[in-house]
Every structure is written in structure tokens, then in C-alpha cells.
Design a protein around this motif. Sequence first.
Motif, PDB file in Angstrom:
ATOM      1  N   GLU A 383      -3.469   3.125 -12.095  1.00  0.00           N
ATOM      2  CA  GLU A 383      -3.025   3.684 -13.372  1.00  0.00           C
ATOM      3  C   GLU A 383      -4.166   3.880 -14.360  1.00  0.00           C
ATOM      4  O   GLU A 383      -4.108   4.769 -15.205  1.00  0.00           O
ATOM      5  CB  GLU A 383      -1.968   2.755 -13.982  1.00  0.00           C
ATOM      6  CG  GLU A 383      -1.361   3.292 -15.267  1.00  0.00           C
ATOM      7  CD  GLU A 383      -0.218   2.432 -15.777  1.00  0.00           C
ATOM      8  OE1 GLU A 383       0.331   2.751 -16.839  1.00  0.00           O
ATOM      9  OE2 GLU A 383       0.105   1.430 -15.097  1.00  0.00           O
ATOM     10  N   TRP A 384      -5.203   3.067 -14.256  1.00  0.00           N
ATOM     11  CA  TRP A 384      -6.260   3.077 -15.261  1.00  0.00           C
ATOM     12  C   TRP A 384      -7.614   3.367 -14.634  1.00  0.00           C
ATOM     13  O   TRP A 384      -7.917   2.903 -13.543  1.00  0.00           O
ATOM     14  CB  TRP A 384      -6.326   1.713 -15.977  1.00  0.00           C
ATOM     15  CG  TRP A 384      -5.051   1.290 -16.623  1.00  0.00           C
ATOM     16  CD1 TRP A 384      -4.094   0.465 -16.101  1.00  0.00           C
ATOM     17  CD2 TRP A 384      -4.577   1.677 -17.914  1.00  0.00           C
ATOM     18  NE1 TRP A 384      -3.065   0.300 -16.979  1.00  0.00           N
ATOM     19  CE2 TRP A 384      -3.329   1.041 -18.108  1.00  0.00           C
ATOM     20  CE3 TRP A 384      -5.081   2.490 -18.935  1.00  0.00           C
ATOM     21  CZ2 TRP A 384      -2.586   1.195 -19.274  1.00  0.00           C
ATOM     22  CZ3 TRP A 384      -4.339   2.647 -20.093  1.00  0.00           C
ATOM     23  CH2 TRP A 384      -3.105   1.995 -20.256  1.00  0.00           C
ATOM     24  N   ARG A 414      -6.227   6.676 -19.004  1.00  0.00           N
ATOM     25  CA  ARG A 414      -4.976   6.463 -18.268  1.00  0.00           C
ATOM     26  C   ARG A 414      -4.708   7.663 -17.358  1.00  0.00           C
ATOM     27  O   ARG A 414      -5.081   8.787 -17.683  1.00  0.00           O
ATOM     28  CB  ARG A 414      -3.826   6.312 -19.256  1.00  0.00           C
ATOM     29  CG  ARG A 414      -2.507   5.877 -18.631  1.00  0.00           C
ATOM     30  CD  ARG A 414      -1.446   5.619 -19.679  1.00  0.00           C
ATOM     31  NE  ARG A 414      -0.606   4.492 -19.328  1.00  0.00           N
ATOM     32  CZ  ARG A 414      -0.014   3.694 -20.215  1.00  0.00           C
ATOM     33  NH1 ARG A 414      -0.189   3.904 -21.494  1.00  0.00           N
ATOM     34  NH2 ARG A 414       0.733   2.695 -19.816  1.00  0.00           N
ATOM     35  N   SER A 480       0.950  -1.264 -19.215  1.00  0.00           N
ATOM     36  CA  SER A 480       1.149  -0.539 -17.972  1.00  0.00           C
ATOM     37  C   SER A 480       2.528   0.103 -17.916  1.00  0.00           C
ATOM     38  O   SER A 480       3.515  -0.454 -18.409  1.00  0.00           O
ATOM     39  CB  SER A 480       0.985  -1.491 -16.776  1.00  0.00           C
ATOM     40  OG  SER A 480       1.344  -0.866 -15.579  1.00  0.00           O
TER      41      SER A 480
END
Length: 483
Positions: A383-384, A414, A480
Motif C-alpha cells: 500500500e505504501w 500511497r 492503512s
Amino acid sequence: LAPRPVWSLKCIGGCALKLHDDIDSLSPEDSLEGTPYLIPEDAASRAVFYERLDNSKSARRIAALAMQQIARDAQEMLRPFIQASVTDLVTESNEMEHMEWPLAATREIVAKHRELLDGPIHTLTRSIESDPKVYEVLGLYKAHEIAHEWREKSDRAPMVHEIRQLQKVIVGDVYGAGSFKEHSNRISGTDHKPAEPFDVARVMLELSDWWQQGSGDPILTATVVHAWIAHIHPFDDGNGRTARVLANLELARHGYPPLIIRPSADRKEYYEALAASDQGDILPLYDLFTRNIRNQARLMRKPNYVRDIIEDKFLSDNTARYSMWDAVISKFRDRLAEECGRVNWTFELSGMSNIQNFSLLGDRDSSGNSWFCTVGPSDGRDEWLLWFGYQSDEYRRCLSAPSVRPFPSIFVSRRDTSPNAEKPFLPSFPRPLESSIPDEISVGVEVAGMPIEFRWDSELDNFTITAAAEDLINFLVEHSTRW
């Protein structure tokens, strides 16, 4: 496509720097006609194409100035300079294939076997029998030399049989070398299915025919040729190395500096861009190639570049600073991986900023930007993204005495989940007022025991390496979005 007019400028080694003067009039349709790649017709996609084209034009201008400067500086040092530059290309390309040959060892092998490299090609290719490991260096080095000779002797792109000959030089006189594959092959780590053996000759002919005219922009043409070769995967071995040699051949034909894809900094982005090209999207790879060319051209304009390359002293003034900074980054990387394990997240290292990118970021030049790592929940996609960039104006305003040669910073992006995402990660994302994710992470030298600073807007806070890694992962977990 009709032949496009060109203008010439004398450059290194007496070659002509030939650049299309009608690049402003290029359209996606004309540029990519006859290739597997398309630019969608929506306004946003076309805007991205023209933005990449503008970046390529900028790279062209910087490259022209760099090559002029190299021509002035090289003079009698031209041959050793070319040898040193090709050695760098060979080292990085082999490392991309996990063939571990440090630069110093590569130079030693080339120097030791100079007579073999200058002799007949058939003698060189047969030498693989005596030492296959050494041939990993010699074959690829000779392929780059042949490409250099082509660009001086001929104004055309290579034909299919010449591409096959080049692949044989790269892999040596082994079974199947110089011939297309006889059996289906796969690309490790991807779902892409390359061309079947019975179809390879046809699609390679299509590639060669298109290459004779190209796109009108040499960087885009080099990108397409590389991606297309990788997509077809026409050989049993040496496909990636062949694709990189051919991309550099196209760039050299038009006077550009070498394209060096450095695994330490570019591996993950490079593989993701190739995966996108397998789906027909050439823009991510075009973007990566353009940035790397601009990066290399800027490095080549630094004082004493030629002599430093030859003497292997490039950026020697930065070596000590880089070593101290890299030591802290390495510890921070290890702690981040441990913290991800603690919260059952995945951690994937994308690359460590090399000394070239470190130098550019010290000059606050975004050409040195590179990916650091990706993290995210184990039950979904990463995700990152953490990436290296130059120290921001906001950070410098927080300091009482900003450094003249600042260290790089780390930024957090992101993943972009929109269906028409231009890039996999957003360059920035809106943070709510209560967000605890830092705007910037500064990594300095481990002297006082707290070498890492987080910046939130105009506030700075110092951390130990352990505390910084723990807090950052906790912050990312907190914000998240589960997939």
C-alpha cells in the motif's frame, strides 16, 4: 512513416548527434504506429504522453550539452573513457541478471583479456568453453563495442539477423546461441506469456521493420525496442542483456549518453514498468528511461567527469559522506523490515540510493529520485511507497543553518487505486489534520544517536533508528486501507 529531417552536431568520437527537428509535431498515433503499444484516446492519457515527450525534449537538450562537453574534455583520453563507460554498463546490466561482478573486477577482466576482445569474434565466442563465468563480462562488453561500431559505420537500425548475431556474442558459442528459441519460455516472476517459437521470426521482423523508421523521438524508440524485445523474449538466454544493448545502440545512434539501469536504485521500478509494457502501456518505461538519460547527462557535465571515470574516482568528494549516510539507511531499512514482521506486513526493498543519485539529490536535483521500499498488509498489494528525494524547502526553513550539501530525504506515497492511474503510487496524497504520517523523513549521520528527523509541516522531531522505524510503521498501519 515518412523519413524525418534531422540536424547534426559534432559530438564524442566524431559521431553525429542527430535529433529530429519535428519532435514537437509528434502524435501518439504516428510515434507508435506498427508497435504493440497504444496511448488511450482520452484527454488525460494524451496529456501524460505529451508531458513525457516534453521531458524527453529536455533530456535531449541536456544530452547535447553533455556530449559536447565530453568531446572537449576527452580528446586523447577518448578510448580509455569509452572503455570505462562501457565497463560501467556491463557491470550494471549483469547485476540486473544477478550476475555479481563488481566494477573493479569487471575492469580487471576487460584489461586482462584486451587482446581477446580486439581479436576475431569467433575466437571470443568460443572462449566461453575455457571460463563461462569470465565470459559473462567479455561477451556483454564486446556486444557494446560492436554496437558502438555499428553506430559509426551505419545510419540504419540493425536487421533481424544482426540482432541474432549480437545475442550470440553476448551469450557465447553455446547451443542455440544466435538462433531463436525452439521451445516456449517464461519470464520469471511474471504472468506474461512470451511469443511462441513458431511466431518469433514474424514478430521480430515486425519489430525490425518498424525500427528502421522509429517513433521520431530516439528515447521513445529505444524504450519501444527494449520493451518489445523483452515482450517477445525471442532467445533461450540473454534477452534482457540484448534488449539493453539494443536500447543503448538506438540512443548512441543519435548521440545520447548511455542508458544505465542500476539495479541498486531502479530494479523494482524497472520490472514494474516492463510489466506495464507487457499490457501495452509504454509510458512508465518511457518515463524511467527519460529520467535516467537526464540523470546521466547531468552527471557527465560535472567538472573532471571524464578523468574521474577513467581513474575510477567519480564523485570521490562525496564518497565519505555517502558511506556514512548509507550506513544509517541500511540500519533503518533492516529495522523497517523487522517492524513490518511484527505487524504481519510485507516489506519489499526496491533499491538503495547509489552514490550517483546521492550526489544529484545533494544538488537538489530530482533526477536522483528513486524508490526505497514498499510496505503494506500481507493480505493485499503493497500500500505504501517510501522513496528518496531531495531535501524540501519546508525542511530547510526549519533549520537554523541549512547544509550547503544536504543529505537526501525519504518521502511517503500511497498506492493509487483509481482504474486510470498514471503511476502505481501517488506523488502526494491529502493528509487529514490529525494525520500522524510525517511529510518528510531526514536521515543524517549517526553521531548523537538520533540521526532521523520527522517533519510534520514546520515541526521537526528527532528519533533513534529503532524508534523511527517503529513509529513510522505504526503510523502507516493506523492509516492503512485494507484491500
